[in-house]
Design a protein around this motif. Structure first.
Motif, mmCIF file in Angstrom:
data_model
loop_
_atom_site.group_PDB
_atom_site.id
_atom_site.type_symbol
_atom_site.label_atom_id
_atom_site.label_comp_id
_atom_site.label_asym_id
_atom_site.label_seq_id
_atom_site.Cartn_x
_atom_site.Cartn_y
_atom_site.Cartn_z
ATOM 1 N N THR A 199 0.122 6.976 8.579
ATOM 2 C CA THR A 199 0.164 8.243 7.859
ATOM 3 C C THR A 199 1.472 8.311 7.086
ATOM 4 O O THR A 199 2.435 7.597 7.383
ATOM 5 N N TYR A 204 -0.668 12.806 5.513
ATOM 6 C CA TYR A 204 -1.861 12.293 4.837
ATOM 7 C C TYR A 204 -2.139 10.893 5.368
ATOM 8 O O TYR A 204 -1.205 10.164 5.754
ATOM 9 N N HIS A 262 1.468 14.357 -3.907
ATOM 10 C CA HIS A 262 0.445 15.326 -3.520
ATOM 11 C C HIS A 262 0.646 16.688 -4.192
ATOM 12 O O HIS A 262 -0.287 17.473 -4.273
#
Ligand SMILES: NC(=O)N[C@@H](CC(=O)O)C(=O)O
Ligand SMILES: [Zn+2]
Ligand SMILES: [Zn+2]
Length: 345
Positions: free
Chosen positions: A329, A323, A270
């Motif tokens: 997640t 996320y 990310h």
């Protein structure tokens, strides 16, 4: 103070994409930042043949959001039974760029890994002959060797002797974590290189125990002492072309890390490029980031360098707490905390 850096679009030379819904969840993070990535083959079951790699590659391309340009560079998983003919098929395919050696039991999904180098010598000889790189998880698995010493012992007892036997073999020592690895690779001939993760450049082993046990800072090879982190920073900012960017972004669902026996692996896709920018910035070496991120990898793999440019600005942003990850997640590195650089879209 530098506020903006522009560099050639980088590639990630060590990435775990997983499969199916998990892959679809994480792939856009990587495709936003990187033009290409070496996709690791440690699926369950592992990607052991060119045919399996072709099918995996198709699934990755099908999961790519429209409009995103990204090229997966595939790898095979070396087992005791890998046939030299399979090595030749991989080389001829044009889309398999390396074969990964996992010592059996060394890390996540390595049960099918190699149990002894003698068993894989025919495959390795074929790789040396064809110039297909061997990508190495460089840790011994002997439970009597201290977990913090397993990389250094692997270099002395397995990698160095292997390179004496097969001096032509092209080797990437993956996700190096120690002064010994940095020194070994820097001194080795040009057919030996290494990837370095952002997290091993940013953190030492204390990060696993800050105020309590921190499962999201656990990965393999495990974080090491500060002197080793400093040796890695020195290596990547030295200007040597033997070190290149490989995130080892390794997503695991939150509940499998926050567990009595938590999985190894950190999720960094990310924010990968901004995290590396922090490292080079703090070392006063932002001018060395482009070669590390965008030139040294393709040069080693004998692929063209990318031509598109990307821009980073010194704009802090806060990483989300988690996320979505295929019905679960994933907790990213720096969850709920700031990253200092932003990739401009
Ligand atoms: N690095 C890790 O801690 N884990 C990786 C496997 C690996 O690269 O060793 C994973 O697949 O989760
Ligand atoms: Zn590994
Ligand atoms: Zn990995």
């Amino acid at each position: 103070m530098t506020q903006t850096i522009t560099l050639t679009r980088p590639d990630d030379w060590h990435l775990h994409l997983r499969d199916d819904a998990l892959m679809a969840a994480v792939l856009p993070h990587t495709a936003r930042e990187f033009a290409r990535a070496i996709v690791m083959p440690n699926l369950k079951p592992p990607v052991t043949t060119t045919a399996l790699a072709a099918a995996y590659r198709d699934r990755i391309l099908a999961a790519l959001p429209t409009g995103m340009a990204f090229e997966p560079l595939m790898t095979l998983y070396l087992t005791d039974r890998t046939d030299p003919a399979e090595v030749a098929r991989a080389r001829a395919s044009g889309f398999v760029h390396g074969i990964k050696l996992y010592p059996a039991g060394a890390t996540t999904n390595s049960d099918s890994g190699v149990t002894g180098l003698d068993k894989v010598m025919p495959a390795l000889e074929k790789m040396a002959e064809l110039g297909l790189p061997l990508l190495v998880h460089g840790e011994v698995t002997d439970p009597d060797i201290d977990v913090f010493d397993r990389e250094a012992v692997f270099i002395d007892t397995i990698l160095a002797p292997l390179l004496v036997r097969l001096p032509q073999l092209r080797v990437v020592l993956e996700h190096i974590t120690t002064r010994q690895a940095a020194t070994f690779v820097a001194a080795a001939p040009d057919n030996v290189a290494a990837t370095v993760t952002a997290h091993h450049l940013l953190m030492n082993r204390n990060a696993m125990f800050t105020g309590g046990i921190r499962p999201h800072h656990y990965c393999l090879p495990v974080l090491k002492r500060e002197q080793h982190r400093q040796a890695l920073v020195q290596a990547v900012t030295s200007g040597s072309s033997k070190f290149f960017l490989g995130t080892d972004s390794a997503p695991h669902a939150r509940h499998t890390k926050e567990a009595a026996c938590g999985c190894a692996g950190m999720y960094t896709a990310h924010a990968a490029l901004p995290l590396y920018a922090e490292v080079f910035d703090r070392a006063g070496a932002l001018d060395k980031l482009e070669a590390f991120a965008s030139f040294n990898g393709p040069d080693f793999y004998r692929l063209p360098r990318n031509t598109v440019k990307v821009t980073l600005t010194r704009t802090p942003w806060t990483v989300p707490a988690e996320y979505p990850f295929g019905g679960h997640t994933v907790v990213p590195l720096r969850a709920g905390e700031e990253v200092q650089w932003t990739l401009v879209d």
